[in-house]
Design an enzyme around this catalytic site. Structure first.
Site, PDB file in Angstrom:
ATOM      1  CE  LYS A  66     -58.643  48.532  57.103  1.00 38.34           C
ATOM      2  NZ  LYS A  66     -59.194  48.667  55.725  1.00 38.34           N
ATOM      3  CE  LYS A 102     -67.809  44.252  52.908  1.00 36.28           C
ATOM      4  NZ  LYS A 102     -66.762  43.323  53.375  1.00 36.28           N
ATOM      5  CB  THR A 186     -58.550  36.293  52.589  1.00 37.90           C
ATOM      6  OG1 THR A 186     -58.668  37.716  52.664  1.00 37.90           O
ATOM      7  CG2 THR A 186     -59.844  35.671  53.041  1.00 37.90           C
ATOM      8  CG  ASN A 217     -58.403  37.639  44.619  1.00 42.17           C
ATOM      9  OD1 ASN A 217     -57.751  37.351  43.620  1.00 42.17           O
ATOM     10  ND2 ASN A 217     -58.935  38.829  44.829  1.00 42.17           N
ATOM     11  CB  SER A 354     -56.498  45.701  55.937  1.00 44.12           C
ATOM     12  OG  SER A 354     -56.846  45.597  54.587  1.00 44.12           O
TER      13      SER A 354
HETATM   14  P1  NAD Z   1     -63.013  36.813  43.886  1.00 42.98           P
HETATM   15  O1  NAD Z   1     -63.927  37.686  43.097  1.00 42.98           O
HETATM   16  O2  NAD Z   1     -61.566  36.789  43.583  1.00 42.98           O
HETATM   17  O3  NAD Z   1     -63.501  35.285  43.781  1.00 42.98           O
HETATM   18  C1  NAD Z   1     -64.815  34.887  43.844  1.00 42.98           C
HETATM   19  C2  NAD Z   1     -64.911  33.570  43.074  1.00 42.98           C
HETATM   20  O4  NAD Z   1     -66.204  33.028  43.251  1.00 42.98           O
HETATM   21  C3  NAD Z   1     -64.691  33.716  41.571  1.00 42.98           C
HETATM   22  O5  NAD Z   1     -63.837  32.691  41.121  1.00 42.98           O
HETATM   23  C4  NAD Z   1     -66.103  33.503  41.001  1.00 42.98           C
HETATM   24  O6  NAD Z   1     -66.070  32.935  39.705  1.00 42.98           O
HETATM   25  C5  NAD Z   1     -66.658  32.538  42.002  1.00 42.98           C
HETATM   26  N1  NAD Z   1     -68.106  32.452  41.999  1.00 42.98           N
HETATM   27  C6  NAD Z   1     -69.009  33.448  41.813  1.00 42.98           C
HETATM   28  N2  NAD Z   1     -70.251  32.923  41.831  1.00 42.98           N
HETATM   29  C7  NAD Z   1     -70.120  31.608  42.048  1.00 42.98           C
HETATM   30  C8  NAD Z   1     -71.027  30.541  42.171  1.00 42.98           C
HETATM   31  N3  NAD Z   1     -72.339  30.744  42.079  1.00 42.98           N
HETATM   32  N4  NAD Z   1     -70.545  29.289  42.385  1.00 42.98           N
HETATM   33  C9  NAD Z   1     -69.229  29.074  42.477  1.00 42.98           C
HETATM   34  N5  NAD Z   1     -68.317  30.056  42.378  1.00 42.98           N
HETATM   35  C10 NAD Z   1     -68.760  31.298  42.157  1.00 42.98           C
HETATM   36  O7  NAD Z   1     -63.293  37.187  45.413  1.00 42.98           O
HETATM   37  P2  NAD Z   1     -62.424  36.843  46.703  1.00 42.98           P
HETATM   38  O8  NAD Z   1     -61.602  38.029  47.039  1.00 42.98           O
HETATM   39  O9  NAD Z   1     -61.795  35.508  46.554  1.00 42.98           O
HETATM   40  O10 NAD Z   1     -63.569  36.762  47.790  1.00 42.98           O
HETATM   41  C11 NAD Z   1     -64.419  35.622  47.886  1.00 42.98           C
HETATM   42  C12 NAD Z   1     -65.295  35.747  49.109  1.00 42.98           C
HETATM   43  O11 NAD Z   1     -64.474  35.899  50.257  1.00 42.98           O
HETATM   44  C13 NAD Z   1     -66.249  36.948  49.115  1.00 42.98           C
HETATM   45  O12 NAD Z   1     -67.447  36.590  49.766  1.00 42.98           O
HETATM   46  C14 NAD Z   1     -65.512  37.973  49.922  1.00 42.98           C
HETATM   47  O13 NAD Z   1     -66.382  38.914  50.509  1.00 42.98           O
HETATM   48  C15 NAD Z   1     -64.856  37.078  50.952  1.00 42.98           C
HETATM   49  N6  NAD Z   1     -63.694  37.704  51.568  1.00 42.98           N
HETATM   50  C16 NAD Z   1     -62.647  38.103  50.807  1.00 42.98           C
HETATM   51  C17 NAD Z   1     -61.589  38.738  51.435  1.00 42.98           C
HETATM   52  C18 NAD Z   1     -60.406  39.203  50.644  1.00 42.98           C
HETATM   53  O14 NAD Z   1     -59.555  39.873  51.241  1.00 42.98           O
HETATM   54  N7  NAD Z   1     -60.271  38.832  49.389  1.00 42.98           N
HETATM   55  C19 NAD Z   1     -61.586  38.950  52.808  1.00 42.98           C
HETATM   56  C20 NAD Z   1     -62.669  38.492  53.562  1.00 42.98           C
HETATM   57  C21 NAD Z   1     -63.726  37.874  52.913  1.00 42.98           C
END
Ligand code: NAD
Length: 421
Positions: A66, A102, A186, A217, A354
């Protein structure tokens, strides 16, 4: 790492605190399967380019693989394998009946058209078809993939297996078997973890102050939930810039501006709370060293390192991104008494919902939003309390305690499989 089969050092440290069968640790030294394929995909310019694509199942002792699929220019085998190990620990900590996996495609998704992304998503499913399936390995969205991409993927899967199997992918749109609560899962999970731990954490501010790196997000939703809960969110950043207001940002207004596509730099005051205030611009890197109670890295991995860990002034770091704190930084922060709420716990809400989606798909049911929210809250709060309790019992940081709990669960399953009598 000189020895490719050496155990991850932070995991090895956790393993010192729990009695484990030798065979359990051996299972975690290398992936169960690690597939790298080349995907020839036609661009809108008519040219066919081959993209590097990956799917790794690190461990499947407790159930099928997963984990998410990310489209990012830095994706490679090593990153995918590291993240698959992380998912193995996360699903075990949360006691979900999964192993860890992954996947990804090395691609700058920001430069791709929707039509190109669709071709990449469909090619990824075709390329990985032999290792996927609802009882084998179940992908979900991750960085730069979303429910639209999952819709293309499950549609491609339907064509591949000549049948409808919604449980083969999670993070789908509701209309294709997605679950209520997945898009905010999340952030919801991180908020539950913060709520469960808040009475134990030393949040000195009244109200406690927060800085969030990554207004996407997860980060924007969590920032808004903390704002509504009375925290003072003083700084947020995205890939284009960062803003600061010591009096507290009006997070819903910032979000509306960002959603209009204007970027954080162009945020103007809007609504009663922020009308009177100007937001300061901040160098994005400086957000990580602001004097706040809670720092939330919610963008990229490896942002708090030995180079800046000494300068971090937050008392608590909540890891919403995957692996934002390096092992070297962890040691420095622990020495300085900074509490790190590890990603396996803080960002566990996404994989938990999920799992709920997969369960609903397999039963042909749809749970209401309230039921999903209730189940998520129960599981995340209980896991947070359990992790805190184990950390106190062992006298170790939360990350070590979380890994120890995960290892214990994997060990029980591995021992059951391996038992001779
Ligand atoms: P997303 O793409 O919606 O958001 C990422 C944000 O980070 C964007 O606003 C982007 O502009 C910003 N960003 C990128 N580079 C940056 C920087 N150098 N400085 C500041 N901001 C920056 O992604 P998400 O779904 O919100 O996920 C964010 C993190 O959380 C990731 O590492 C992801 O792996 C982790 N995560 C997400 C989920 C999920 O279900 N969405 C679950 C577990 C972990």
């Amino acid at each position: 790492m000189s020895d490719p089969t050496a155990l991850d050092p932070r995991l090895a440290e956790a393993a010192r605190h729990v009695p484990l069968a030798r065979a359990t640790l051996d299972r975690l030294r290398r992936p169960r399967s690690s597939l790298e394929v080349s995907l020839p995909v036609r661009g809108d310019d008519g040219e066919v380019r081959s993209l590097a694509a990956y799917r790794v199942r690190w461990d499947t002792t407790r159930g099928p693989g997963k984990g998410g699929v990310r489209f990012h220019p830095e994706v490679d085998r090593a990153m995918t394998e590291r993240l698959a190990l992380g998912m193995t620990l996360k699903t075990a900590l949360l006691d979900l009946p999964y192993g860890g996996a992954k996947g990804g495609v090395r691609l700058d998704a920001k430069q791709a058209s929707a039509a190109e992304l669709e071709r990449v998503a469909r090619a990824w499913v075709s390329g990985m078809a032999d290792v996927l399936g609802p009882e084998r390995d179940i992908p979900a969205p991750d960085l730069y993939t979303n429910e639209r991409i999952m819709a293309w993927m499950v549609d491609q899967w339907t064509a591949t297996v000549r049948g409808h199997q919604p449980a083969a992918f999670t993070g789908k749109p509701l209309a294709l078997g997605g679950s209520h609560g997945r898009t905010t899962a999340t952030a919801d999970g991180a908020k539950h973890v913060i709520d469960a731990l808040a009475p134990k954490l030393d949040l000195a501010g009244d109200p406690p102050t927060v800085a969030v790196q990554g207004f996407g997000n997860a980060g924007a939703e969590l920032a808004e939930q903390l704002f509504h809960a009375g925290y003072r969110v003083v700084a947020v950043s995205d890939s284009r810039g960062a803003i600061l207001d010591h009096g507290g940002l009006h997070v819903p207004s910032v979000r509306r501006v960002k959603e209009r596509g204007e970027g954080l730099r162009s945020v103007l005051c809007e609504g009663s709370v922020c009308e009177a205030r100007e937001h300061e611009r901040l160098e994005p890197g400086d957000l990580l060293t602001l004097d706040v109670d809670v720092l939330v890295p919610a963008a990229l991995g490896g942002v708090i390192t030995e180079a800046n860990a000494d300068a971090v002034r937050a008392g608590v770091i909540v890891e919403v991104a995957n692996e934002p704190v390096t092992a070297e930084a962890d040691a420095i922060l622990a020495e300085r008494g900074v509490t790190v709420v590890p990603d396996v716990l803080a960002s566990g809400g996404g994989v938990t919902v999920s799992y709920f989606e997969w369960v609903q798909n397999r039963q042909g049911l749809r749970w209401g939003a309230e039921e999903v929210a209730r189940r998520l809250g129960e599981r995340l709060r209980a896991t947070a309390a359990e992790t805190w309790g184990r950390a106190e019992e062992l006298g170790v940081p939360l990350r070590t305690a979380a890994s120890a709990l995960a290892l214990e669960r994997i060990d029980v399953a591995a021992s059951a499989r391996d038992s001779l009598t």
